[in-house]
Enzyme design. Structure first.
Site, PDB file in Angstrom:
ATOM      1  N   GLY A   2     -99.926  17.036  15.606  1.00  0.00           N
ATOM      2  CA  GLY A   2     -98.925  17.507  14.643  1.00  0.00           C
ATOM      3  C   GLY A   2     -97.563  16.915  14.916  1.00  0.00           C
ATOM      4  O   GLY A   2     -97.422  15.984  15.713  1.00  0.00           O
ATOM      5  N   ASN A   3     -96.555  17.439  14.235  1.00  0.00           N
ATOM      6  CA  ASN A   3     -95.186  16.983  14.472  1.00  0.00           C
ATOM      7  C   ASN A   3     -94.228  18.157  14.328  1.00  0.00           C
ATOM      8  O   ASN A   3     -94.652  19.270  13.999  1.00  0.00           O
ATOM      9  CB  ASN A   3     -94.836  15.840  13.520  1.00  0.00           C
ATOM     10  N   ARG A   4     -92.945  17.903  14.568  1.00  0.00           N
ATOM     11  CA  ARG A   4     -91.982  19.004  14.675  1.00  0.00           C
ATOM     12  C   ARG A   4     -91.357  19.408  13.346  1.00  0.00           C
ATOM     13  O   ARG A   4     -90.438  20.228  13.328  1.00  0.00           O
ATOM     14  CB  ARG A   4     -90.875  18.626  15.660  1.00  0.00           C
ATOM     15  N   SER A   5     -91.823  18.866  12.236  1.00  0.00           N
ATOM     16  CA  SER A   5     -91.181  19.215  10.960  1.00  0.00           C
ATOM     17  C   SER A   5     -91.420  20.687  10.615  1.00  0.00           C
ATOM     18  O   SER A   5     -92.549  21.158  10.620  1.00  0.00           O
ATOM     19  CB  SER A   5     -91.743  18.327   9.851  1.00  0.00           C
TER      20      SER A   5
END
Ligand code: CTP
Length: 399
Positions: free
Chosen positions: A201-204
């Protein structure tokens, strides 16, 4: 814009100081009209310092300029925060025995009130009848919220938080330049499953996308918000009758939802942080250490969704991309952004400088906007809502 903030006599007046600050920071000219009672909670010098305008409660000051009606006449918006049970009753009855009353009677601008009182007073049939009267006259109401009240009580009656009142105020000032348009916005960050409990995943957080949706709806658009793993808390900023939320998880789900929405949409905005790669194989069972050794995760490239939307677009349909960059300097930022805009073929590119401590997960943002052919079409910084306003200005300019 000229905004009158009327403060009536409740303890929540201390929160209105922050509201006035948010409004002035956003570039509005704010005049504070407190009642005599309000000044028992927060004093006159505070209001003057925070609004940078003289403050009075009397209809007999500044008579030469007919201040008791001029304030209301010149306002683009009047906000009453906190609105006590008594001031709501005065408004419903049309009483004008002080500057608060005359200002409200003299204005033809939209009026927003933020009620604050004890739960019993809010529930009382008299207050409810007054609220119904104000609603029928077109007065906008934000809150009250459920929560802790003065004196240790709790219940429905707490004034909404300054940020929420600010957003409601800004929405009332928004131009209706997106009336009749349908827009689809992707937001949040995709998650590419590895096994039933893990993902890439990512931090958005989806905050910028939710703010873009709220701004578009406020300006009159019908909005489909394709939300990739956005928390309920963040999504609450995008609660609006014209916003339909389509929750998705992975890049493939996001792609399908955006292509679906593209059939109806006039504008497509890809604000989501999409994973460029996904695991080739998704294990049906949790990967365990018992398997021995470090499990290799082989990746395969995901579709470039925005490029696919550009390739399939209808005549007149506008596609907006976002670019998250970590450049050395501004020159590199623009060079990378222009290359990305060309590669993806988007009409408008919103360029976001990100880092460990900026861009993601925070309430504020700073962007540069490239219009058609890479031409600079504006920059904005501040709250994600303020940035959204600049992005929609640029989109409206590119249509
Ligand atoms: N995007 C997309 N599909 C992908 C990856 C990105 O549609 N598989 C979109 C994003 O939603 C955004 C734009 O492409 O609107 C740019 O995203 P960004 O991550 O900055 O660019 P990348 O294409 O990933 O390029 P790079 O990693 O080289 O910076």
């Amino acid at each position: 814009m000229n905004i009158v903030v009327s403060v009536t006599g409740g303890i929540a007046a201390y929160k209105t100081v922050h509201l006035v600050r948010l409004l002035t920071k956003a570039g509005h000219d704010v005049t504070v009209v407190p009642t005599e009672d309000a000044l028992r909670f927060v004093g006159l010098p505070t209001w003057e310092a925070i609004s940078r305008h003289p403050v009075t409660t009397s209809v007999h000051d500044d008579v030469a300029r007919v201040r008791h009606v001029a304030l209301g006449q010149n306002a683009d918006l009047v906000v009453v925060a906190p609105a006590t049970a008594n001031s709501i009753a005065k408004m419903a009855a049309g009483l004008a025995d002080d500057l608060f009353g005359t200002t409200l009677l003299a204005t033809e601008a939209p009026v927003l009130i933020a009620p604050a009182m004890h739960a019993e007073m809010w529930r009382h049939p008299a207050t409810q009848a007054n609220i119904a009267t104000l609603r029928a006259r077109g007065v906008h109401i934000v809150g009250p919220a459920d929560g802790e009240l003065a004196g240790g009580d709790s219940g429905l009656g707490r004034m909404s938080e300054p940020e929420e009142i600010f957003d409601a105020a800004v929405a009332l000032l928004a131009p209706r330049d997106l009336d009749g348009l349908t827009v689809a916005i992707s937001a949040g960050g995709t998650r590419e499953p590895i096994d039933p409990v893990r993902y890439l995943g990512n931090r958005s957080s989806g905050r910028q996308g939710a703010a873009l949706a709220a701004e578009a709806a406020a300006r009159g658009a019908e909005v489909v918000l394709v939300a990739a793993n956005i928390s309920a808390d963040v999504l609450s900023a995008a609660q609006h009758p014209s916003i339909r939320v389509v929750p998705v998880g992975s890049a493939a789900e996001l792609s399908a939802a955006m292509k679906d929405a593209a059939a109806e949409a006039d504008v497509l905005v890809m604000a989501a942080a999409v994973a460029d790669y996904r695991p080739v194989a998704v294990s049906d069972r949790k990967l365990t250490k018992e398997g021995g050794g470090i499990p290799p995760i082989e990746l395969v490239e995901n579709e470039d969704i925005v490029a696919a939307l550009v390739a399939a677009r209808r005549p007149g349909q506008l596609v907006v991309g976002f670019a998250a960059e970590t450049p050395e300097d501004e020159e590199e930022l623009f060079a990378r952004a222009r290359r990305k805009q060309q590669r993806k073929g988007v009409d408008v590119l919103v360029v976001n400088e990100v880092g460990w401590d900026r861009g993601f997960e925070s309430a504020d943002n700073a962007v540069h906007i490239l219009g058609r052919d890479g031409a600079a079409a504006g920059s904005a910084s501040g709250s994600k809502r303020a940035v959204s306003a600049a992005v929609w200005d640029a989109i409206a300019g590119a249509r």
